[in-house]
Design a protein around this motif. Structure first.
Motif: not given
Length: 509
Positions: A188, A194, A198-200, A341-343, A345
């Motif tokens: 990751n 990503h 995921a974070h924009q 924000q992505d954990t 996912l």
């Protein structure tokens, strides 16, 4: 053994003490990787109490560590007293510098030798009452632990980030215990693609690749340990640091304003190169460097494989020329929001990958059923006979991005080395566990606040303020009931303190 010849990079390195040189492929390096021969970051020293034991975990084994005030190196012992296996981390440091078990008073020095058994008759032997000791050191504000038995020599140098020794750079440490497997977290962090979704955050695009700006991946020996090529190496990616995907999207959309903005941003830094360097097992550094190799800001990650499905995540943004360092707790609010924000996912991905890893391990046995990954690789990229030879991730994932050249190489390392991680298959049920609920995966209080004194102290103070606000609010209501003025200073204070209590509630969550 997994065959990792596909995509392997040949790397040459000179051996110290002569002119002879040998060549190792990346596959040979990965196959020879020894998890017990490296240093691991256990905690930021500012988060540890002094002269009091703390429990830390590595490879599902617990250690009791003590940061000592007398200038001696930290003490690190197996967190189980050999007497009755009670946790030594619940004990105390004696005046002699021994770690004493709180259960029956047995005491041990930093070598693990038993130095005192209060109940032992005169003349009794302490020789067979020792416990296992590891080596711990402090470097760049981090307590590092080497899991090899204490006394093993020589030990490698502790990994360092040169900029963290430079007084021109400021940095503030962060920590979070994530319910994510080490292997997935490494992937990751080294995956800039990503970040746009995921974070924009468009800044991630500076690290992405394209046909016009290809990603260059190398595997190299670490210079200070070149005598042991298999033990010390780094995997590094480099790419021109300008927008690729976001610019292409803007051009496709015909947005003149956005296209102009990206062109201007790219023109500002045409000479910079974005790099990410992974020095297995614990250190990742990402930054943009100029032609001289200098960087004004680095994002440094220090990872410790706590156990199957768990990783201690430590990070520091290391910047030069920053006007002032923000309060640590304030930085943590932003970082934890970012991690959230992505954990989850990653948590949804984890059961699939870990279960596939366990199945692959079973399929390697001559008595096990055939590999379950032949269907997973049905994408026309390899003939059926070759698919069985693919590493786990090459068979399981669908790599399509030009930026995934780095992930292919890192994936080959993970597939070769992870199965030999200590205690990896001691509890197979950990690799078949389902994805926990979202609120468990994102439990910030357990994962961060309780292990970060700065954040936990702030939350405690704001909780007190919230309780005081409730008391003042009741007083204001009582005053109003008695006919007193509603817009008194007490009322204003109550409102302000209630707001502070709301902040405390948000931080705790």
């Amino acid at each position: 053994m997994l065959l990792l010849a596909a995509g392997a990079l040949a790397v040459s390195a000179g051996l110290t003490g002569g002119t002879h040189a040998r060549t190792l492929t990346s596959a040979q390096r990965y196959a020879a990787f020894d998890w017990m021969a490296h240093w691991y970051p256990m905690a930021w020293t500012r988060d540890l109490p002094v002269d009091r034991p703390t429990r830390v975990t590595l490879f599902d084994d617990d250690y009791a560590v003590v940061l000592r005030s007398d200038g001696q190196p930290p003490l690190a012992l197996r967190d189980a007293c050999p007497h009755r296996l009670a946790a030594l981390s619940e004990g105390r440091l004696t005046e002699q510098g021994f770690l004493q078990c709180a259960y029956h008073g047995w005491a041990f020095d930093d070598s693990g030798a038993c130095k005192a058994i209060p109940q032992l008759p005169a003349g009794g032997s302490l020789a067979s009452a020792c416990t296992r000791a590891a080596t711990a050191v402090v470097s760049q504000g981090i307590l590092w632990l080497h899991p090899a038995p204490r006394g093993t020599a020589p030990l490698p140098e502790v990994p360092r980030v040169p900029e963290m020794d430079d007084d021109r750079y400021k940095w503030s440490p962060a920590v979070r215990d994530l319910p994510i497997d080490y292997s997935l977290l490494v992937e990751n962090i080294l995956d800039p693609d990503h970040g746009l979704f995921a974070h924009q955050l468009p800044a991630f695009d500076l690290y992405s690749a394209s046909p016009d700006a290809p990603q260059r991946v190398t595997v190299r020996a670490v210079e200070d340990e070149a005598e042991d090529e298999a033990a010390a190496f780094a995997i590094e990616s480099r790419v021109a640091a300008w927008a690729k995907l976001t610019r292409r999207q803007a051009e496709s959309a015909g947005s003149t304003a956005v296209r102009t903005a990206y062109a201007a941003a790219s023109a500002d830094t045409p000479q910079l190169e974005a790099s990410s360097t992974f020095r297995p097992p614990a250190v990742i550094v990402s930054c943009r460097r100029d032609g001289a190799g200098a960087s004004s800001f680095l994002t440094c990650f220090f990872l410790s494989p706590t156990g199957v499905g768990r990783t201690r995540f430590m990070a520091a943004g290391v910047g030069r020329g920053l006007p002032v360092a923000l309060p640590r707790w304030l930085q943590h609010v932003g970082l934890n929001n970012f991690l959230d924000q992505d954990t989850f996912l990653l948590a949804t991905q984890q059961p699939h990958v870990l279960r596939a890893e366990l199945e692959r391990r079973h399929s390697s046995s001559s008595t096990a059923p055939s590999s379950p990954f032949s269907a997973a690789a049905e994408d026309g990229t390899a003939p059926p006979a070759a698919r069985e030879q693919l590493s786990l991730r090459r068979a399981l994932y669908k790599y399509r991005s030009p930026t995934e050249k780095m992930l292919l190489e890192v994936g080959d390392f993970l597939d070769a080395a992870t199965p030999r991680m200590p205690n990896r298959y001691r509890s197979p049920e950990l690799l078949t566990a389902a994805c926990p609920p979202r609120h468990v995966v994102l439990d910030r209080a357990a994962q961060h606040t309780r292990v970060c004194p700065d954040s936990s102290s702030l939350v405690a103070r704001l909780r007190m303020a919230r309780n005081a606000a409730w008391a003042l609010a009741l007083a204001v209501v009582g005053r109003a009931s008695a006919g007193g003025p509603l817009l008194s200073r007490g009322a204003v204070s109550a409102v302000l303190l209630a707001a502070a209590g709301g902040v405390a509630h948000a931080l705790r969550r």
